[in-house]
Write a protein that holds these residues in place. Structure first.
Motif, PDB file in Angstrom:
ATOM      1  N   ASP A 215       0.859  -1.294   0.097  1.00 19.19           N
ATOM      2  CA  ASP A 215       0.102   0.217   0.059  1.00 19.19           C
ATOM      3  C   ASP A 215       0.768   1.294   0.202  1.00 19.19           C
ATOM      4  N   ASP A 216       2.296   1.120   0.442  1.00 20.25           N
ATOM      5  CA  ASP A 216       2.791   2.576   0.543  1.00 20.25           C
ATOM      6  C   ASP A 216       3.330   2.845  -0.792  1.00 20.25           C
ATOM      7  N   ALA A 217       3.254   2.110  -1.733  1.00 20.93           N
ATOM      8  CA  ALA A 217       3.708   2.472  -3.165  1.00 20.93           C
ATOM      9  C   ALA A 217       2.515   2.502  -4.015  1.00 20.93           C
ATOM     10  N   ALA A 218       1.342   2.553  -3.462  1.00 21.51           N
ATOM     11  CA  ALA A 218       0.187   2.613  -4.392  1.00 21.51           C
ATOM     12  C   ALA A 218       0.154   3.880  -5.292  1.00 21.51           C
ATOM     13  N   GLY A 219       0.289   4.816  -4.728  1.00 20.47           N
ATOM     14  CA  GLY A 219       0.356   6.337  -5.560  1.00 20.47           C
ATOM     15  C   GLY A 219       1.292   6.005  -6.593  1.00 20.47           C
ATOM     16  N   GLU A 220       2.596   5.766  -6.469  1.00 24.21           N
ATOM     17  CA  GLU A 220       3.480   5.346  -7.512  1.00 24.21           C
ATOM     18  C   GLU A 220       3.021   4.392  -8.376  1.00 24.21           C
ATOM     19  N   LEU A 221       2.595   3.336  -7.872  1.00 20.17           N
ATOM     20  CA  LEU A 221       2.120   2.374  -8.817  1.00 20.17           C
ATOM     21  C   LEU A 221       1.115   2.784  -9.862  1.00 20.17           C
TER      22      LEU A 221
ATOM     23  N   ARG B 258       1.504   2.800 -13.884  1.00 20.52           N
ATOM     24  CA  ARG B 258       0.381   2.387 -14.882  1.00 20.52           C
ATOM     25  C   ARG B 258      -0.159   3.269 -15.832  1.00 20.52           C
ATOM     26  N   ARG B 259      -0.543   4.457 -15.541  1.00 20.00           N
ATOM     27  CA  ARG B 259      -1.051   5.270 -16.079  1.00 20.00           C
ATOM     28  C   ARG B 259      -0.121   5.848 -17.136  1.00 20.00           C
ATOM     29  N   ALA B 260       1.253   6.066 -16.783  1.00 14.28           N
ATOM     30  CA  ALA B 260       2.216   6.447 -18.033  1.00 14.28           C
ATOM     31  C   ALA B 260       2.232   5.383 -18.852  1.00 14.28           C
ATOM     32  N   ALA B 261       2.477   4.163 -18.371  1.00 11.77           N
ATOM     33  CA  ALA B 261       2.777   2.987 -19.344  1.00 11.77           C
ATOM     34  C   ALA B 261       1.579   2.718 -20.208  1.00 11.77           C
ATOM     35  N   PHE B 262       0.430   2.822 -19.818  1.00 12.35           N
ATOM     36  CA  PHE B 262      -0.920   2.668 -20.804  1.00 12.35           C
ATOM     37  C   PHE B 262      -1.377   3.730 -21.595  1.00 12.35           C
ATOM     38  N   VAL B 263      -0.850   4.782 -21.636  1.00  6.97           N
ATOM     39  CA  VAL B 263      -1.261   5.875 -22.412  1.00  6.97           C
ATOM     40  C   VAL B 263      -0.914   5.516 -23.739  1.00  6.97           C
ATOM     41  N   THR B 264       0.107   4.714 -23.849  1.00  2.16           N
ATOM     42  CA  THR B 264       0.444   4.346 -25.292  1.00  2.16           C
ATOM     43  C   THR B 264      -0.534   3.279 -25.840  1.00  2.16           C
TER      44      THR B 264
END
Length: 165
Positions: free
Chosen positions: A11-17, A21-27
């Protein structure tokens, strides 16, 4: 990519995750002309709830303190369903996705007999990577304007040999 550490995302890394994901899935969204694919519309609260589900394991790839990739595994009896394989755009094409895909095998329960994954039918690079690692196309499913290809790998089968060159 020898300096990559792969471990469970908490959970500590949820925001970074969510950001990765958003950066990766834009393409992917651009490829399909659809900005509403689930990886882009999931909220932080929904992601946190998903990370807490006992049948879900989310692995992350870190270089130093930076989260650079992730993959989600949902366990269903003797089957594992992979999804949300994401690598930050500046490191795509350098083997991180393959490292995450292979790392999943270490986290699967012993009774797991098959691993399923799906990707957009037009995502040629993804389809090629999965095929290279023993995933075979099973069927396509139409969802709205998108067509997803579903692939399966039976565990216990040998990893395909690397081509000699």
């Amino acid at each position: 990519m020898d300096d990559v550490r792969i471990d469970v995302v908490d959970d500590d890394a949820a925001g970074e995750l969510l950001t990765v994901r958003r950066a990766a899935f834009v393409t992917e969204a651009q490829l399909y002309g659809d900005p509403s694919i689930p990886a882009l519309t999931q909220t932080l609260d929904e992601l946190r709830a998903d990370l807490k589900r006992p049948e879900v394991v989310t692995l992350g790839a870190w270089i130093g303190s930076r989260l650079v990739g992730s993959i989600r595994v949902e366990l269903e009896g003797e089957r594992a369903n992979l999804g949300r394989l994401a690598v930050v755009p500046d490191l795509q094409g350098q083997g991180l996705g393959t490292q995450l895909l292979m790392a999943v095998l270490e986290y699967l329960p012993e009774q797991t007999k098959e691993v399923w994954v799906f990707t957009g039918q037009d995502s040629k690079q993804n389809l090629s990577m999965y095929a290279k690692h023993g995933y075979e196309h099973q069927y396509d499913q139409h969802t709205g304007d998108l067509t997803y290809a579903y692939l399966r790998r039976i565990l216990g089968e040998e990893e395909p040999a690397e081509p000699q060159g």
